[in-house]
Design a protein around this motif. Structure first.
Motif, PDB file in Angstrom:
ATOM      1  N   LEU A   1     -79.254  16.718  46.109  1.00 32.77           N
ATOM      2  CA  LEU A   1     -79.535  16.414  47.514  1.00 32.77           C
ATOM      3  C   LEU A   1     -78.391  16.956  48.350  1.00 32.77           C
ATOM      4  CD1 LEU A   1     -77.439  13.929  48.341  1.00 32.77           C
ATOM      5  CD2 LEU A   1     -79.169  12.531  47.231  1.00 32.77           C
ATOM      6  N   LEU A   2     -78.621  17.065  49.634  1.00 37.81           N
ATOM      7  CA  LEU A   2     -77.545  17.423  50.562  1.00 37.81           C
ATOM      8  C   LEU A   2     -77.110  16.142  51.256  1.00 37.81           C
ATOM      9  CD1 LEU A   2     -78.778  20.765  52.199  1.00 37.81           C
ATOM     10  CD2 LEU A   2     -77.232  20.447  50.257  1.00 37.81           C
ATOM     11  N   LEU A   3     -75.846  15.812  51.112  1.00 32.53           N
ATOM     12  CA  LEU A   3     -75.263  14.617  51.710  1.00 32.53           C
ATOM     13  C   LEU A   3     -74.618  14.993  53.040  1.00 32.53           C
ATOM     14  CD1 LEU A   3     -74.355  11.632  51.483  1.00 32.53           C
ATOM     15  CD2 LEU A   3     -72.323  12.484  50.261  1.00 32.53           C
ATOM     16  N   HIS A   4     -75.120  14.414  54.120  1.00 31.52           N
ATOM     17  CA  HIS A   4     -74.553  14.609  55.465  1.00 31.52           C
ATOM     18  C   HIS A   4     -73.653  13.400  55.727  1.00 31.52           C
ATOM     19  CE1 HIS A   4     -77.518  17.765  56.803  1.00 31.52           C
ATOM     20  NE2 HIS A   4     -78.077  17.303  55.699  1.00 31.52           N
ATOM     21  N   HIS A   5     -72.348  13.620  55.795  1.00 35.97           N
ATOM     22  CA  HIS A   5     -71.399  12.515  55.928  1.00 35.97           C
ATOM     23  C   HIS A   5     -70.362  12.832  56.998  1.00 35.97           C
ATOM     24  CE1 HIS A   5     -68.637  14.852  53.204  1.00 35.97           C
ATOM     25  NE2 HIS A   5     -69.807  15.315  52.790  1.00 35.97           N
TER      26      HIS A   5
END
Length: 145
Positions: free
Chosen positions: A33-37
């Motif tokens: 997944l792509l984690l946007h943090h």
């Protein structure tokens, strides 16, 4: 982060985003997944490809991610960011989901570690390289809270 891993991560993220998750949503047999943090100090938004396992317990879904950093001595940067700002977003293929991050308690971590390392033996290899206990996060979708 290791410069080679940083470059691979950047390329992976770009391919994932440009393809709408058709490419890059798996790697080495693991879902990505792509984690946007949000940066703990900078407050900038970062996007990081991270392996995950989807779990269902008590009718609730969570995405489980491991702060292994491929067995590096320090936690990955996103670990500190999620500790400081647990509200984040993930992109699973072409679906963007708002989540709240929770560090697994010691007991829960041990249970998840046993399950994950049975399926992905590299986690035990990563743990053997470091003295730190590798943390596990549960990402809870907002709509399921």
């Amino acid at each position: 982060m290791n410069p080679i891993l940083k470059t691979i991560s950047k390329i992976h993220k770009t391919v994932y985003q440009l393809s709408g998750g058709r490419l890059g949503s798996t790697m080495g047999g693991q879902n990505i997944l792509l984690l946007h943090h949000t940066g703990a100090k900078s407050k900038k938004t970062y996007v990081t490809p991270v392996g995950y396992v989807e779990k269902h317990e008590d009718g609730n879904k969570a995405y489980v991610i491991v702060a292994a950093a491929a067995g590096q001595a320090n936690h990955p940067g996103w670990y500190y960011n999620l500790c400081k700002t647990p509200d984040a977003a993930i992109k699973v293929k072409d679906q963007k989901i708002q989540v709240s991050a929770e560090v697994a308690s010691s007991d829960k971590r041990d249970q998840l570690w046993a399950e994950l390392s049975a399926e992905y033996p590299q986690f035990d290899e990563f743990q053997s390289k470091v003295t730190r206990v590798i943390p596990i996060f549960l990402l809870h979708p907002h709509s399921e809270r």
